[in-house]
Design an enzyme around this catalytic site. Structure first.
Site, mmCIF file in Angstrom:
data_model
loop_
_atom_site.group_PDB
_atom_site.id
_atom_site.type_symbol
_atom_site.label_atom_id
_atom_site.label_comp_id
_atom_site.label_asym_id
_atom_site.label_seq_id
_atom_site.Cartn_x
_atom_site.Cartn_y
_atom_site.Cartn_z
ATOM 1 C CE LYS A 51 120.409 8.456 41.024
ATOM 2 N NZ LYS A 51 121.061 7.479 40.123
ATOM 3 C CB SER A 128 119.102 7.676 36.957
ATOM 4 O OG SER A 128 119.959 6.988 37.846
ATOM 5 C CB SER A 152 122.587 5.669 36.862
ATOM 6 O OG SER A 152 121.443 5.073 36.317
#
Length: 428
Positions: A51, A128, A152
């Site tokens: 990420k 997320s 997330s």
């Protein structure tokens, strides 16, 4: 490790990654070409992704936000990236995400939003860590590093139908990770199987292979009121999964865990810690027009308004005793629960209604947020698709420090129901 992503070269994985839409923000072809040849180690040649909150030398860590457009390239890898790379895995790129890691839905107005197509409609993959879940779901990589503050990592794993893990706080090093809310931020992992999660957990925690222990997990489900706000389809699948597990001989009991009620009440009465700390970090950017996306701007504005009247002090003060009480009440048992109150919303509905977006974002985060406050290591395991093709999953949670036991319990339950061979969704 065996599974999607392992039996291909990093170059092939990179080529496939470059064909995806709205999944990767940056690619690292030099690492695929240079790091892979002759690389030894437990993960030798296995392609992985991270990420874009993690520093990767030679790339800019963007957190998918204009705020960091002028940030210089990182001079070194984040420590978790370094440990995985040292084990032989090869990084192919950095995945997209909700801006600043500040959403459970995975929408990103600037860089694009990963979705899953089902029945001719596009559904959100969650956030997320949306790109990390999408990359694993598509079989591009065997695993991806994510982050998890309020959910997330767990929400996109659940909505993508792949395993995901949030460890106890501090189990993995956070050096080189862009923070949202330091009190609750954690590195997380999304992977093709629970066995992958166990391997990556051991490498990141720098522990030796687990020695089997004579332990039969006890499974507990929370009282009905705790799950009362879940949508009907979520509860139906949850109880269907429980029935399946009981049919396999697993003993599951329901009992009231008082601390869950307490943390829910405090969360509703006070400004959540993530809101308070995110505003402290990024609230000043509200004064700069057109810098923040609309969802982030709305959320920070609400936090500013609430912080004028309320605060988070009571939550900070209560957390140590809440975590102790959770450990006392749960003991060595493993808590089973849904990951989210809601199913993944259709992208068009969220895109066209800011009010619905904000409501669904809040509801998506509720159940995972409670366990973040309690520092509960939690694993998402997929349990199959329902009749409408919606991925179903279970969240397994334990008391702080019981990471290995929670992962072991997840491995025990994971094969109970496999994903349907009918694959009705694909990342876009």
């Amino acid at each position: 490790m065996t599974g999607p992503g392992e039996h291909r070269t990093p170059e092939n994985a990179l080529a496939q990654a470059q064909q995806t839409q709205n999944v990767f923000l940056q690619f690292t072809p030099a690492r695929a070409a240079i790091d892979a040849p002759g690389r030894g180690g437990e993960l030798a040649g296995v392609p992985f992704a991270v990420k874009d909150v993690f520093d990767v030398r030679g790339t800019r860590t963007s957190a998918a936000s204009q705020i960091f457009d002028r940030r210089p390239s990182a001079r070194r890898d984040a420590e978790v990236v370094r440990r995985i790379s040292a084990a032989g895995a090869v990084l192919i790129g950095k995945t997209t995400m909700s801006e600043l890691a500040y959403s459970g839905l995975g929408v990103n107005e600037r860089f694009g939003t990963p979705t899953l197509t089902r029945g001719g409609r596009q559904y959100l993959i969650g956030g997320s860590s949306s790109g990390s879940a999408a990359a694993v779901r598509a079989g591009v990589v065997a695993f991806a590093l994510a982050s998890d503050t309020s959910g997330s990592g767990r929400i996109p794993a659940a909505w993508a139908g792949v395993p995901g893990f949030r460890p106890s706080l501090g189990r993995y090093p956070s050096a080189g990770m862009t923070s949202l809310a330091p009190t609750l931020d954690s590195v997380a992992v999304i992977a093709a199987s629970v066995a992958h999660l166990e391997t990556i957990d051991r490498i990141l925690a720098r522990e030796s292979p687990a020695v089997p222990e004579p332990w039969t997990p006890a499974f507990v489900i929370p009282h009905d009121e705790y799950l009362a706000r879940c949508d009907r389809h979520v509860l139906e699948r949850f109880h269907a999964d429980l029935a399946c597990l009981r049919g396999k001989g697993h003993r599951i009991v329901q009992r009231r865990i008082e601390v869950l009620d307490t943390v829910q009440r405090l969360h509703r009465q006070h400004v959540p810690i993530v809101e308070s700390e995110a505003f402290a970090a990024f609230g000043a950017y509200l004064e700069q027009p057109n810098l923040l996306s609309s969802p982030v701007r709305r959320r920070l504005q609400r936090s500013r308004t609430r912080l004028q009247e309320f605060g988070s002090t009571a939550l900070y003060e209560a957390m140590p005793s809440l975590r102790h009480q959770f450990g006392q009440e749960l003991g060595s048992a493993v808590l089973l629960s849904p990951a989210a109150e809601i199913d993944a919303p259709a992208y068009v509905d969220i895109r066209d209604s800011p009010e619905l977006h904000d409501e669904m974002n809040s509801r998506a985060l509720t159940l995972t947020m409670m366990l973040s406050y309690l520092d509960s290591p939690s694993v998402i395991i997929p349990t199959g698709d329902d009749f409408a093709g919606r991925p179903s999953s279970l969240q397994l949670s334990g008391r702080a420090g019981q990471d290995r036991r929670v992962l072991s319990a997840a491995q025990l339950l994971a094969p109970a129901r496999a994903r349907s061979p009918r694959e009705s969704t694909s990342p876009q």
